[in-house]
Design a protein around this motif. Sequence first.
Motif, PDB file in Angstrom:
ATOM      1  N   GLN A  82      26.156  34.665  56.039  1.00 47.06           N
ATOM      2  CA  GLN A  82      27.002  35.634  55.345  1.00 47.06           C
ATOM      3  C   GLN A  82      28.404  35.093  55.093  1.00 47.06           C
ATOM      4  OE1 GLN A  82      25.910  38.701  54.479  1.00 47.06           O
ATOM      5  NE2 GLN A  82      23.943  38.655  55.506  1.00 47.06           N
ATOM      6  N   GLY A  83      28.746  33.947  55.694  1.00 45.47           N
ATOM      7  CA  GLY A  83      30.123  33.467  55.647  1.00 45.47           C
ATOM      8  C   GLY A  83      30.633  33.147  54.258  1.00 45.47           C
ATOM      9  N   ARG A  84      29.830  32.459  53.459  1.00 43.25           N
ATOM     10  CA  ARG A  84      30.283  32.113  52.094  1.00 43.25           C
ATOM     11  C   ARG A  84      30.530  33.361  51.267  1.00 43.25           C
ATOM     12  NH1 ARG A  84      25.937  27.507  50.607  1.00 43.25           N
ATOM     13  NH2 ARG A  84      24.651  29.154  51.434  1.00 43.25           N
ATOM     14  N   GLU A  85      29.664  34.336  51.446  1.00 43.90           N
ATOM     15  CA  GLU A  85      29.816  35.598  50.726  1.00 43.90           C
ATOM     16  C   GLU A  85      31.091  36.321  51.181  1.00 43.90           C
ATOM     17  OE1 GLU A  85      27.239  39.340  51.369  1.00 43.90           O
ATOM     18  OE2 GLU A  85      26.154  38.127  49.911  1.00 43.90           O
ATOM     19  N   ALA A  86      31.352  36.307  52.494  1.00 42.52           N
ATOM     20  CA  ALA A  86      32.548  36.957  53.022  1.00 42.52           C
ATOM     21  C   ALA A  86      33.813  36.287  52.483  1.00 42.52           C
ATOM     22  CB  ALA A  86      32.536  36.910  54.549  1.00 42.52           C
ATOM     23  N   TRP A  87      33.813  34.964  52.484  1.00 43.67           N
ATOM     24  CA  TRP A  87      34.994  34.247  51.999  1.00 43.67           C
ATOM     25  C   TRP A  87      35.223  34.524  50.517  1.00 43.67           C
ATOM     26  CZ3 TRP A  87      35.453  30.495  48.217  1.00 43.67           C
ATOM     27  CH2 TRP A  87      36.729  29.948  48.110  1.00 43.67           C
ATOM     28  N   ALA A  88      34.151  34.515  49.721  1.00 40.88           N
ATOM     29  CA  ALA A  88      34.297  34.781  48.286  1.00 40.88           C
ATOM     30  C   ALA A  88      34.887  36.160  48.050  1.00 40.88           C
ATOM     31  CB  ALA A  88      32.940  34.654  47.587  1.00 40.88           C
TER      32      ALA A  88
END
Length: 337
Positions: A82-88
């Motif tokens: 989920q990290g890339r989505e959270a950062w975006a």
Amino acid sequence: MRQGGHEELADLLDWRELRVLLSEALPLVPAQEAGRWERVAAYVHERCPGSPLRPGTEFESALRKVEQALPRGAALDGDARQGREAWARLLYEAAQGALDASQAFLNFGFEDPLPGGSGRGGEDGQHRRCIQLYQRLVGTRDLRGQAVLEIGCGWGGGCAYVARDLHPRRVVGMDLVPANAARCRANHPGELAFVTGNAVALPFASGSFDTVLSLESSHAYPSLAGFGREVRRVLGAGGRLLLGDLRPGPREWTQARDELGEAGLEIEHEEDVSAGVLASIEAAADERDRALRAAERASAAAHAVLLEMVRLAESAADGLRSGRGSFLTLSLRARPG
């Protein structure tokens, strides 16, 4: 997330460090591992040249703030994908106040136009290269009378271009970031439909669309296979996914093809547009410099957000220039059944 929250995160880490933490370090260092945060700190320091070697507690504090700031943020420890989505989501919410309100596109663009390209002046002149990347994505496919969905619609420029120039019956834009969907609705009141949603859980009925577009968005999805299954579900018989994105190497593209194929999507056509995307990024260098100088005068927070977006463009250019990365456009047809 409120702007104050972005500033608190920026006080702890810069956007580049936060990106590496969420998209790379968390998946690499499991939550149960001893010395996790010191390992995370060392990894981020190595991946961010020029950054200080911070204590691990700063990265742990930053993650806790992200968890508090985002819906489902607490899942980051248990599901690092989920990290890339959270950062975006964090970055593009912060970008609302950092970029010019007239900016309708967020893609890298394409420098070499299709035969008979836009050439309309006005908005098309300002966003010519970004529109040309949509033209490469769609190619010669006829969208007249179709229901079209764009996943990751950003600030709505692509949806507006498709609706105006390609004459579909209906255009819907969907974005993960609520602030992006709100900006789209404000820029196109009553003209187009924009919703907030997740690429791996599309809020649409089965068979709702004839064509789905995804441009420079799929790299942030937590599961490309999950995305593919959802696209296959919402496409009608014979429907197509038109996907364009940058990936860091051939292995990543092979994996993407495999996952989309397993989801029931067959590749009809594939084109490497890396040279044109690189030319567009390079052609926009002066524009990025001017925007950075203006943001620096406006506020430290705006400058920090824009600096990260410039870094992303320059990192993409480095990958394309070296031949490590490639930007492909794919046309995939939904398999029957």
